[in-house]
Design a protein around this motif. Structure first.
Motif, PDB file in Angstrom:
ATOM      1  N   LYS A  47       0.950  -1.250  -0.017  1.00  0.00           N
ATOM      2  CA  LYS A  47      -0.061   0.003  -0.093  1.00  0.00           C
ATOM      3  C   LYS A  47       0.921   1.394  -0.015  1.00  0.00           C
ATOM      4  CE  LYS A  47      -0.197  -0.324   5.041  1.00  0.00           C
ATOM      5  NZ  LYS A  47      -1.162  -0.719   6.131  1.00  0.00           N
ATOM      6  N   LEU A  48       0.293   2.501  -0.344  1.00  0.00           N
ATOM      7  CA  LEU A  48       1.053   3.557  -0.073  1.00  0.00           C
ATOM      8  C   LEU A  48       0.415   4.115   0.967  1.00  0.00           C
ATOM      9  CD1 LEU A  48       1.807   6.390  -2.776  1.00  0.00           C
ATOM     10  CD2 LEU A  48       1.012   7.009  -0.512  1.00  0.00           C
ATOM     11  N   ASP A  49       1.188   4.622   2.094  1.00  0.00           N
ATOM     12  CA  ASP A  49       0.720   4.696   3.543  1.00  0.00           C
ATOM     13  C   ASP A  49       0.879   6.119   3.878  1.00  0.00           C
ATOM     14  OD1 ASP A  49      -0.055   4.316   6.144  1.00  0.00           O
ATOM     15  OD2 ASP A  49       1.824   3.199   6.611  1.00  0.00           O
ATOM     16  N   GLY A  50      -0.452   6.763   3.626  1.00  0.00           N
ATOM     17  CA  GLY A  50      -0.361   8.352   3.966  1.00  0.00           C
ATOM     18  C   GLY A  50      -0.277   9.398   2.917  1.00  0.00           C
ATOM     19  N   LEU A  51      -0.997  10.260   3.124  1.00  0.00           N
ATOM     20  CA  LEU A  51      -0.942  11.439   2.137  1.00  0.00           C
ATOM     21  C   LEU A  51       0.581  12.163   2.184  1.00  0.00           C
ATOM     22  CD1 LEU A  51      -4.661  13.093   2.594  1.00  0.00           C
ATOM     23  CD2 LEU A  51      -3.661  11.467   0.765  1.00  0.00           C
ATOM     24  N   THR A  52       1.073  12.376   3.153  1.00  0.00           N
ATOM     25  CA  THR A  52       2.104  12.887   3.248  1.00  0.00           C
ATOM     26  C   THR A  52       3.205  12.040   2.416  1.00  0.00           C
ATOM     27  OG1 THR A  52       2.333  13.596   5.536  1.00  0.00           O
ATOM     28  CG2 THR A  52       4.270  13.677   4.594  1.00  0.00           C
ATOM     29  N   LYS A  53       3.373  10.574   2.460  1.00  0.00           N
ATOM     30  CA  LYS A  53       4.125  10.076   1.574  1.00  0.00           C
ATOM     31  C   LYS A  53       3.541  10.258  -0.049  1.00  0.00           C
ATOM     32  CE  LYS A  53       6.451   5.518   1.180  1.00  0.00           C
ATOM     33  NZ  LYS A  53       6.488   4.261   2.126  1.00  0.00           N
ATOM     34  N   LEU A  54       2.406  10.161  -0.187  1.00  0.00           N
ATOM     35  CA  LEU A  54       1.916  10.274  -1.436  1.00  0.00           C
ATOM     36  C   LEU A  54       2.374  11.682  -1.894  1.00  0.00           C
ATOM     37  CD1 LEU A  54       0.028   9.821  -3.788  1.00  0.00           C
ATOM     38  CD2 LEU A  54      -1.709  11.176  -2.877  1.00  0.00           C
ATOM     39  N   ALA A  55       2.221  12.695  -1.425  1.00  0.00           N
ATOM     40  CA  ALA A  55       2.659  13.976  -1.956  1.00  0.00           C
ATOM     41  C   ALA A  55       4.294  14.043  -2.200  1.00  0.00           C
ATOM     42  CB  ALA A  55       2.389  15.120  -1.022  1.00  0.00           C
ATOM     43  N   LYS A  56       4.980  13.344  -1.432  1.00  0.00           N
ATOM     44  CA  LYS A  56       6.383  13.465  -1.300  1.00  0.00           C
ATOM     45  C   LYS A  56       6.827  12.698  -2.763  1.00  0.00           C
ATOM     46  CE  LYS A  56       5.874  16.087   1.874  1.00  0.00           C
ATOM     47  NZ  LYS A  56       4.563  16.866   1.635  1.00  0.00           N
ATOM     48  N   LEU A  57       6.180  11.424  -2.738  1.00  0.00           N
ATOM     49  CA  LEU A  57       6.777  10.519  -3.776  1.00  0.00           C
ATOM     50  C   LEU A  57       6.090  11.413  -5.212  1.00  0.00           C
ATOM     51  CD1 LEU A  57       6.147   7.064  -2.125  1.00  0.00           C
ATOM     52  CD2 LEU A  57       8.308   8.139  -2.560  1.00  0.00           C
ATOM     53  N   ASP A  58       5.005  11.802  -5.162  1.00  0.00           N
ATOM     54  CA  ASP A  58       4.633  12.524  -6.253  1.00  0.00           C
ATOM     55  C   ASP A  58       5.336  13.807  -6.804  1.00  0.00           C
ATOM     56  OD1 ASP A  58       2.692  12.724  -8.575  1.00  0.00           O
ATOM     57  OD2 ASP A  58       1.300  14.277  -7.426  1.00  0.00           O
ATOM     58  N   PHE A  59       5.889  14.382  -5.835  1.00  0.00           N
ATOM     59  CA  PHE A  59       6.870  15.315  -5.993  1.00  0.00           C
ATOM     60  C   PHE A  59       8.099  14.740  -6.954  1.00  0.00           C
ATOM     61  CE2 PHE A  59      10.737  17.721  -4.287  1.00  0.00           C
ATOM     62  CZ  PHE A  59      10.695  18.793  -5.130  1.00  0.00           C
ATOM     63  N   LEU A  60       8.480  13.727  -6.530  1.00  0.00           N
ATOM     64  CA  LEU A  60       9.811  13.051  -7.063  1.00  0.00           C
ATOM     65  C   LEU A  60       9.503  12.564  -8.393  1.00  0.00           C
ATOM     66  CD1 LEU A  60      11.399  11.339  -3.836  1.00  0.00           C
ATOM     67  CD2 LEU A  60      12.088  13.454  -4.766  1.00  0.00           C
ATOM     68  N   LEU A  61       8.217  12.239  -8.443  1.00  0.00           N
ATOM     69  CA  LEU A  61       7.880  11.571  -9.861  1.00  0.00           C
ATOM     70  C   LEU A  61       7.909  13.063 -10.786  1.00  0.00           C
ATOM     71  CD1 LEU A  61       6.732   9.331 -11.728  1.00  0.00           C
ATOM     72  CD2 LEU A  61       4.532   9.763 -10.536  1.00  0.00           C
ATOM     73  N   ARG A  62       7.138  13.910 -10.405  1.00  0.00           N
ATOM     74  CA  ARG A  62       6.969  15.124 -11.110  1.00  0.00           C
ATOM     75  C   ARG A  62       8.160  15.724 -11.412  1.00  0.00           C
ATOM     76  NH1 ARG A  62       1.593  18.621  -9.077  1.00  0.00           N
ATOM     77  NH2 ARG A  62       0.250  17.075  -8.794  1.00  0.00           N
ATOM     78  N   TYR A  63       9.024  15.852 -10.477  1.00  0.00           N
ATOM     79  CA  TYR A  63      10.250  16.499 -10.642  1.00  0.00           C
ATOM     80  C   TYR A  63      11.362  15.518 -10.556  1.00  0.00           C
ATOM     81  CZ  TYR A  63       7.890  20.686  -9.004  1.00  0.00           C
ATOM     82  OH  TYR A  63       6.836  21.949  -8.939  1.00  0.00           O
ATOM     83  N   PRO A  64      11.598  14.670 -11.773  1.00  0.00           N
ATOM     84  CA  PRO A  64      12.612  13.467 -11.654  1.00  0.00           C
ATOM     85  C   PRO A  64      14.085  13.988 -11.703  1.00  0.00           C
ATOM     86  CG  PRO A  64      11.493  13.807 -13.995  1.00  0.00           C
ATOM     87  CD  PRO A  64      10.827  14.839 -12.916  1.00  0.00           C
ATOM     88  N   ALA A  65      14.287  15.087 -12.127  1.00  0.00           N
ATOM     89  CA  ALA A  65      15.761  15.815 -12.132  1.00  0.00           C
ATOM     90  C   ALA A  65      16.222  15.755 -10.697  1.00  0.00           C
ATOM     91  CB  ALA A  65      15.779  16.915 -13.017  1.00  0.00           C
ATOM     92  N   LEU A  66      15.280  16.047  -9.795  1.00  0.00           N
ATOM     93  CA  LEU A  66      15.505  16.225  -8.341  1.00  0.00           C
ATOM     94  C   LEU A  66      15.383  14.815  -7.522  1.00  0.00           C
ATOM     95  CD1 LEU A  66      13.507  19.340  -7.643  1.00  0.00           C
ATOM     96  CD2 LEU A  66      15.940  19.281  -8.234  1.00  0.00           C
ATOM     97  N   ALA A  67      15.242  13.904  -8.028  1.00  0.00           N
ATOM     98  CA  ALA A  67      14.722  12.636  -7.465  1.00  0.00           C
ATOM     99  C   ALA A  67      16.031  11.910  -6.763  1.00  0.00           C
ATOM    100  CB  ALA A  67      13.929  11.484  -8.272  1.00  0.00           C
ATOM    101  N   SER A  68      17.108  11.940  -7.688  1.00  0.00           N
ATOM    102  CA  SER A  68      18.348  11.179  -7.007  1.00  0.00           C
ATOM    103  C   SER A  68      19.067  11.975  -6.052  1.00  0.00           C
ATOM    104  CB  SER A  68      19.420  10.856  -8.383  1.00  0.00           C
ATOM    105  OG  SER A  68      19.580  12.120  -9.088  1.00  0.00           O
ATOM    106  N   THR A  69      18.880  13.465  -5.878  1.00  0.00           N
ATOM    107  CA  THR A  69      19.083  14.246  -4.960  1.00  0.00           C
ATOM    108  C   THR A  69      18.581  13.612  -3.492  1.00  0.00           C
ATOM    109  OG1 THR A  69      19.823  16.129  -6.470  1.00  0.00           O
ATOM    110  CG2 THR A  69      19.701  16.661  -3.970  1.00  0.00           C
ATOM    111  N   VAL A  70      17.357  13.421  -3.539  1.00  0.00           N
ATOM    112  CA  VAL A  70      16.542  13.060  -2.203  1.00  0.00           C
ATOM    113  C   VAL A  70      16.829  11.612  -2.060  1.00  0.00           C
ATOM    114  CG1 VAL A  70      14.301  12.886  -1.407  1.00  0.00           C
ATOM    115  CG2 VAL A  70      14.968  15.003  -2.842  1.00  0.00           C
ATOM    116  N   LEU A  71      16.870  10.903  -2.877  1.00  0.00           N
ATOM    117  CA  LEU A  71      16.860   9.370  -2.835  1.00  0.00           C
ATOM    118  C   LEU A  71      18.161   8.668  -3.240  1.00  0.00           C
ATOM    119  CD1 LEU A  71      13.451   8.414  -4.063  1.00  0.00           C
ATOM    120  CD2 LEU A  71      13.953   8.560  -1.747  1.00  0.00           C
ATOM    121  N   ASP A  72      19.044   8.354  -2.026  1.00  0.00           N
ATOM    122  CA  ASP A  72      20.251   7.817  -2.467  1.00  0.00           C
ATOM    123  C   ASP A  72      20.160   6.625  -3.223  1.00  0.00           C
ATOM    124  OD1 ASP A  72      21.266   9.781  -0.525  1.00  0.00           O
ATOM    125  OD2 ASP A  72      21.153   8.332   1.130  1.00  0.00           O
TER     126      ASP A  72
END
Length: 192
Positions: free
Chosen positions: A42-67
């Motif tokens: 499952k996707l647990d919580g709206l906070t997690k949804l919003a942050k993962l969606d941010f990384l999905l929408r801004y893929p150039a920033l995803a590797s900076t946040v996720l090691d």
């Protein structure tokens, strides 16, 4: 060339307001997360949804946040016209109390639940979790086979894999820490 740029700007503006686009992207993301080990189905919580969606929408920033994401991962590849500005995206988000947010989430999730594509489940510490239904999973499989949605599915899978075992608050903290200059803006300001 100028006509092409004007059409691209118009297309981006229309996409920002297209609820069907946002519903499809969120359904794909939830399905990717739910199907990845480390997310408890499952996707647990709206906070997690919003942050993962941010990384999905801004893929150039995803590797900076996720090691665990390699910046050269082809699933995060951007079209040549997007490479110049990592925050110039088709559907920008706003800065809110706990980081990136989109006011459409409630309408988007409600529509997906109402259509039987997602269902609510009990999340950690009383939060709401989202689980794709069998119908939702079939639709995502069909969408992933199309040229138009394959890129979003691949990005969703990459973000889901790299965020396994992370909570929404952990993601929020990483975004604030690693993208401090981007998050240091007034609430309700567009992230660009």
């Amino acid at each position: 060339m100028n006509d092409a740029l004007n059409r691209d700007a118009l297309n981006r503006a229309l996409l920002r307001e297209d609820l069907a686009y946002h519903q499809t992207r969120v359904l794909i993301l939830v399905t990717s997360v739910a199907g990845t080990t480390g997310h408890s189905g499952k996707l647990d919580g709206l906070t997690k949804l919003a942050k993962l969606d941010f990384l999905l929408r801004y893929p150039a920033l995803a590797s900076t946040v996720l090691d665990l994401l390699d910046p050269r991962d082809q699933r995060l590849a951007l079209a040549p016209e997007e490479l110049a500005a990592p925050t110039e995206v088709e559907a920008p988000m706003t800065r809110y109390k706990y980081g990136p947010w989109d006011d459409r989430y409630y309408a988007v999730i409600g529509a997906l639940v109402g259509r039987g594509l997602l269902r609510y489940a009990k999340g950690r510490r009383g939060s709401v979790a989202l689980v794709p239904t069998p119908l939702g999973k079939r639709l995502v499989a069909d969408l992933a086979a199309t040229e138009a949605w394959a890129v979003i599915k691949e990005r969703s899978d990459a973000v889901a894999e790299a965020s396994a075992d992370m909570t929404g608050n952990t993601l929020k903290d990483l975004i604030y820490e690693r993208l401090a200059d981007l998050m240091n803006r007034p609430h309700r300001e567009v992230i660009q």
